[in-house]
Design an enzyme around this catalytic site. Sequence first.
Site, short mmCIF file in Angstrom:
data_model
loop_
_atom_site.label_atom_id
_atom_site.label_comp_id
_atom_site.label_asym_id
_atom_site.label_seq_id
_atom_site.Cartn_x
_atom_site.Cartn_y
_atom_site.Cartn_z
N ARG A 36 47.22 -2.91 30.82
CA ARG A 36 46.59 -1.79 30.11
C ARG A 36 47.43 -0.55 30.37
O ARG A 36 47.46 -0.03 31.49
CB ARG A 36 45.17 -1.57 30.61
CG ARG A 36 44.24 -2.78 30.47
CD ARG A 36 42.84 -2.42 30.96
NE ARG A 36 41.91 -3.52 30.85
CZ ARG A 36 41.54 -4.29 31.88
NH1 ARG A 36 42.03 -4.05 33.08
NH2 ARG A 36 40.68 -5.27 31.71
N ARG A 68 50.14 -4.23 26.56
CA ARG A 68 49.43 -3.81 25.36
C ARG A 68 49.77 -2.36 25.07
O ARG A 68 49.68 -1.51 25.95
CB ARG A 68 47.92 -3.97 25.57
CG ARG A 68 47.08 -3.54 24.37
CD ARG A 68 45.59 -3.70 24.66
NE ARG A 68 45.11 -2.77 25.67
CZ ARG A 68 43.89 -2.80 26.21
NH1 ARG A 68 43.05 -3.74 25.84
NH2 ARG A 68 43.52 -1.92 27.11
N ASN A 106 36.24 -9.85 24.34
CA ASN A 106 35.18 -8.86 24.45
C ASN A 106 34.87 -8.23 23.08
O ASN A 106 33.74 -8.22 22.62
CB ASN A 106 35.56 -7.76 25.44
CG ASN A 106 35.75 -8.29 26.84
OD1 ASN A 106 35.45 -9.44 27.11
ND2 ASN A 106 36.26 -7.46 27.72
N ASP A 107 35.90 -7.68 22.45
CA ASP A 107 35.70 -7.05 21.14
C ASP A 107 35.45 -8.09 20.05
O ASP A 107 34.64 -7.88 19.15
CB ASP A 107 36.90 -6.18 20.77
CG ASP A 107 36.78 -4.77 21.32
OD1 ASP A 107 35.66 -4.39 21.70
OD2 ASP A 107 37.80 -4.06 21.38
N ARG A 116 27.95 -4.71 22.84
CA ARG A 116 27.55 -5.37 24.09
C ARG A 116 27.14 -4.38 25.17
O ARG A 116 26.56 -4.75 26.18
CB ARG A 116 28.68 -6.28 24.60
CG ARG A 116 29.92 -5.55 25.08
CD ARG A 116 31.09 -6.51 25.21
NE ARG A 116 32.28 -5.82 25.66
CZ ARG A 116 32.63 -5.72 26.95
NH1 ARG A 116 31.87 -6.27 27.86
NH2 ARG A 116 33.73 -5.09 27.30
N CYS A 153 42.43 -12.68 27.05
CA CYS A 153 42.39 -11.68 28.12
C CYS A 153 41.04 -10.98 28.24
O CYS A 153 40.93 -9.96 28.91
CB CYS A 153 43.50 -10.63 27.91
SG CYS A 153 43.44 -9.81 26.31
#
Length: 577
Positions: free
Chosen positions: A298, A334, A456-457, A467, A504
């Site tokens: 990140r 990323r 997650n997304d 969420r 990830c």
Amino acid sequence: MSLLLDGLAASSGIAIAPAYLLVGPDLSIKKQHTADKNHEVARLRDSFTLTTKELRAIRQRAHQDLGQQAAAVVDAQLTMVDDPVLLKKIENLINEQAATAEWAVKLITDHYLELFERMNDNDYLNSRALAIRDVYKRVISHLLGVKLPNPATLDHRAILVATNITPTDTAQLDRRYVAGLVTDYGGRTSHFSIMSKTLALPVVVGTHTATKKIHDGDLLVVDGIHGKVIVNPTEEQLEHYRLLAGEFAREQQAWGTLRDQHTVSQDGRQYTVAANVGTLSDINVARDHGAEGIGLLRTEFLYMDQTELPGEDEQFKAYRQFVSGMDQQRVVARTLDIGGDKRLGMLKLPREDNPYLGFRAIRIGLAEPTVLRPQLRALLRASVYGRLAIMFPMIATPEEFTRAREILDEEERKLSRAGIAVADNIEVGMMLEVPSAAVMADVFAPDVDFFSIGSNDLIQYLFAADRGNSRVAYLYQELHPAVLRLVKRVIDAAHAEGKWVGMCGEMAGNPLATPLLTAMGLDEFSMNSSQILPIRSLISHLNVRQLQPLVHRALAAHSAREVEMLVREYVPILRKN
């Protein structure tokens, strides 16, 4: 009579010891004004000076007793307190609004917390919010003239119980006495990972009521494996957890033997289990936990708390440390993933009604090349120091990926003409988190070097459910057949073109998802460092070929619950949990 509290397992292990409550004084502040602005500015500066002195003493002890990683936890707070821009902002509020020092500190702190705390999918950003709260607490305590509880005064073996364990609290822990940690609030933030690695502490967070239900001296069992706390356990419960603690110790010893081996299933299929990282201090933690690379770097950490965009050279030096620090293991970086709810002070981004579906990630990078191009040049320059892969987040259409790849190629040609070396084996891929991209994975696959599924997304977009919203959180279902079908579609599309696929998001570290993902052919799992060895151990016990019927039945199931039952039926090692 025993009492059971449920929470979140933030660090594995079992501890049995009496409770020691670490509850601080009331630091609530009411809106107040002053007739003597100069006096308030002087008080403010004195409180910053005292806080700096206090933090430096804590840092010195942490470095001496726990090592550099624990000291680094305090460094971020020292940077905040020493920041003249922050101090000036608070002073301006005092002078412009005639606010007291306490009220001005609260207003500025609330502003920064608003930037960080909504980002509940990012451990690094959550830990930054906790660090801000810690600094706030110390500055306010000096302004109010009250003392904060000091965990360093503990002189007997005990389990600390607190509303929240702050970074400086953990940096002061004495390894001789602290058996475990229990909190009302909090999540799996990076400093918990550091302390669990250094002190091997079981941690349960998010119990909500621990400080209200537990009293000093109560006997506690902290189950950091399942996220449970038992207050005043029965003899039967004590015996059960003593046996579980012995089993866990043997399991940890077995995990340790995997650290320097490849991750291979029983039937010989090799996988990569990598780490999600967000700070330079995470590198050693990842390697110590047996990471086989970095599956998600990140890069936002370079941009947070800054008043201007980081320069190319500053970014290059940081990326070089990540790439060189992994000894030729792949590092997947990323590009900047901000926007909407993740706001930076130096970028004037529009306010949006629905930020999760708005102007963010690669959409900003393509619209603001002054942000994307320096980052890409820095990454390209760092590529010669190891094995680098670059991925673009939030790609929704093939045109977006094509344009991002063109910009990367343009910057690589510029560096080449300037005589600056760039590695010739850089892999360029995309995060797959938008359902439209997953559906069209076969269209993307010929042009990418890899996919990294951001579960997650992807899941929250798939179910149209935030969420982070407790009212609809039940719809966030990692094992739902709709999720599994989409993941398999992506893997099949990539493998048809000879490309690899990673994941990830949180799903990558879910043991119940592991048998399905391995059998579907996922190549790389990337997760928080503390999860790596348990997942590697689980994979080593799986026979992937024998799990193919499980995949077929799971894809045909009707619910996540049905899939979970199927997994437990097919994988005996998971039944006990």
